[in-house]
Scaffold this active site. Structure first.
Site, PDB file in Angstrom:
ATOM      1  N   LYS A  13     -26.045  35.572  37.998  1.00 11.79           N
ATOM      2  CA  LYS A  13     -26.766  35.311  39.599  1.00 11.79           C
ATOM      3  C   LYS A  13     -27.905  36.149  39.102  1.00 11.79           C
ATOM      4  O   LYS A  13     -29.438  35.808  39.851  1.00 11.79           O
ATOM      5  CB  LYS A  13     -25.815  36.103  40.656  1.00 11.79           C
ATOM      6  CG  LYS A  13     -25.706  37.316  40.505  1.00 11.79           C
ATOM      7  CD  LYS A  13     -24.138  38.260  40.913  1.00 11.79           C
ATOM      8  CE  LYS A  13     -24.431  39.305  40.929  1.00 11.79           C
ATOM      9  NZ  LYS A  13     -24.327  39.464  39.654  1.00 11.79           N
ATOM     10  N   ARG A  88     -22.849  44.983  47.362  1.00 11.18           N
ATOM     11  CA  ARG A  88     -21.124  44.566  46.393  1.00 11.18           C
ATOM     12  C   ARG A  88     -19.851  45.248  47.268  1.00 11.18           C
ATOM     13  O   ARG A  88     -18.739  45.034  46.808  1.00 11.18           O
ATOM     14  CB  ARG A  88     -21.759  45.080  45.298  1.00 11.18           C
ATOM     15  CG  ARG A  88     -22.086  45.006  44.151  1.00 11.18           C
ATOM     16  CD  ARG A  88     -22.259  45.994  43.317  1.00 11.18           C
ATOM     17  NE  ARG A  88     -21.922  45.185  42.013  1.00 11.18           N
ATOM     18  CZ  ARG A  88     -22.917  45.417  40.770  1.00 11.18           C
ATOM     19  NH1 ARG A  88     -24.335  44.621  41.732  1.00 11.18           N
ATOM     20  NH2 ARG A  88     -23.007  44.496  39.795  1.00 11.18           N
ATOM     21  N   ARG A 127     -24.659  39.142  25.971  1.00 10.40           N
ATOM     22  CA  ARG A 127     -25.562  40.199  26.244  1.00 10.40           C
ATOM     23  C   ARG A 127     -26.829  40.982  26.132  1.00 10.40           C
ATOM     24  O   ARG A 127     -26.114  41.866  25.414  1.00 10.40           O
ATOM     25  CB  ARG A 127     -25.359  40.064  28.270  1.00 10.40           C
ATOM     26  CG  ARG A 127     -26.489  39.999  29.395  1.00 10.40           C
ATOM     27  CD  ARG A 127     -25.899  39.841  30.700  1.00 10.40           C
ATOM     28  NE  ARG A 127     -25.813  40.351  30.702  1.00 10.40           N
ATOM     29  CZ  ARG A 127     -25.521  40.636  32.704  1.00 10.40           C
ATOM     30  NH1 ARG A 127     -25.156  39.534  32.691  1.00 10.40           N
ATOM     31  NH2 ARG A 127     -25.608  41.515  32.976  1.00 10.40           N
ATOM     32  N   ARG A 160     -26.767  46.713  26.359  1.00 11.35           N
ATOM     33  CA  ARG A 160     -26.027  47.959  27.545  1.00 11.35           C
ATOM     34  C   ARG A 160     -25.244  48.709  28.014  1.00 11.35           C
ATOM     35  O   ARG A 160     -23.982  47.497  27.178  1.00 11.35           O
ATOM     36  CB  ARG A 160     -26.578  46.823  28.940  1.00 11.35           C
ATOM     37  CG  ARG A 160     -27.853  47.450  29.463  1.00 11.35           C
ATOM     38  CD  ARG A 160     -28.439  46.658  30.647  1.00 11.35           C
ATOM     39  NE  ARG A 160     -27.167  45.890  31.126  1.00 11.35           N
ATOM     40  CZ  ARG A 160     -27.556  45.571  32.612  1.00 11.35           C
ATOM     41  NH1 ARG A 160     -28.167  45.112  32.882  1.00 11.35           N
ATOM     42  NH2 ARG A 160     -26.141  45.742  33.546  1.00 11.35           N
ATOM     43  N   ARG A 171     -15.566  46.441  35.670  1.00 11.39           N
ATOM     44  CA  ARG A 171     -16.335  45.978  36.406  1.00 11.39           C
ATOM     45  C   ARG A 171     -16.086  45.305  36.638  1.00 11.39           C
ATOM     46  O   ARG A 171     -16.087  44.759  37.635  1.00 11.39           O
ATOM     47  CB  ARG A 171     -17.767  45.424  35.596  1.00 11.39           C
ATOM     48  CG  ARG A 171     -18.728  46.852  34.641  1.00 11.39           C
ATOM     49  CD  ARG A 171     -19.698  46.481  34.337  1.00 11.39           C
ATOM     50  NE  ARG A 171     -20.855  45.822  35.602  1.00 11.39           N
ATOM     51  CZ  ARG A 171     -22.132  45.492  34.886  1.00 11.39           C
ATOM     52  NH1 ARG A 171     -22.188  45.005  33.136  1.00 11.39           N
ATOM     53  NH2 ARG A 171     -23.122  44.668  35.337  1.00 11.39           N
TER      54      ARG A 171
END
Ligand code: AMP
Length: 213
Positions: A13, A88, A127, A160, A171
């Site tokens: 997103k 969120r 990522r 990260r 998450r």
């Protein structure tokens, strides 16, 4: 044009939000980016947020809502904006609606980038991010020009802390528990639009453009 991007962490997103912002000349407001900038600058907000982010948890609503509502009052938001990573939680969505209602406005679209959990875990492991300028990459899908080096600022790119597999699982759990109910929330308002986030980045972007056109 006021757009909200919804989707699990790693659904893409953020990447789509940046492209929409560029295309329509509206600001891309990412609460994750705001927190990471604060962490980098060692601010009090950054220090507080880091404790939650590193564990894959959400930063408490009271640290997020005012920050976003203030940001939306800035001049560059007059023509619209794209919110990435906010709201969120249901209380965040309600606070946003209330703040907009107070000035006679409302959200135009909530775009949900849909990707199944098993794809997410696979995707997130590839990522990479630049901790200096915030640019994000993917080892396979969005590689840097020079391996391991950020195209934008030349710093080293890293996995990260919150993209590590164990944190990603947490998450996702938090996403299903606290953020997924927003899909129903915006569906009831009649502004939910769904796109398939498993397609290539460009194909998903085309699907989004069709909705916005
Ligand atoms: P993101 O870059 O959007 O994936 O956000 C990274 C992390 O920042 C999340 O896992 C949360 O810990 C925190 N965060 C970002 N946006 C919010 C928000 N709207 N509410 C609570 N926590 C947030």
């Amino acid at each position: 044009m006021k757009i909200i991007m919804l989707g699990a962490p790693g659904a893409g997103k953020g990447t789509q939000a940046k492209r929409i912002a560029e295309k329509f000349g509206i600001p891309h407001i990412s609460t994750g980016d705001i927190f990471r900038a604060n962490i980098k600058n060692g601010t009090e907000l950054g220090n507080k947020a880091k404790v939650y982010m590193d564990q894959g948890l959400l930063v408490p609503d009271e640290l997020v809502v005012d920050l976003v509502v203030d940001r939306l009052k800035q001049a560059d938001c007059e023509k619209g904006y794209i919110l990435d990573g906010f709201p969120r939680t249901i209380p965040q969505a309600e606070a946003l609606d209330a703040a907009l209602l107070a000035i006679g406005e409302k959200v135009d679209y909530a775009i949900n980038v849909e990707v199944a959990d098993n794809y997410i875990v696979e995707r997130m492991s590839g990522r990479r991010a630049c901790l200096n300028c915030g640019a994000t990459y993917h080892l396979v899908n969005i590689p840097t020009k020079v391996e391991g080096i950020c195209d934008v600022c030349g710093s080293e790119i890293v996995l990260r802390e919150d993209d590590k597999p164990e944190t990603v699982l947490k998450r996702l759990e938090v996403y299903h528990d606290q953020t997924q109910p927003l899909i129903d929330y915006y569906n009831k308002q009649g502004i939910l639009k769904e796109v398939d986030g498993r397609k290539t980045m460009s194909d998903t972007f085309e699907d989004i453009l069709k909705i916005l056109d």
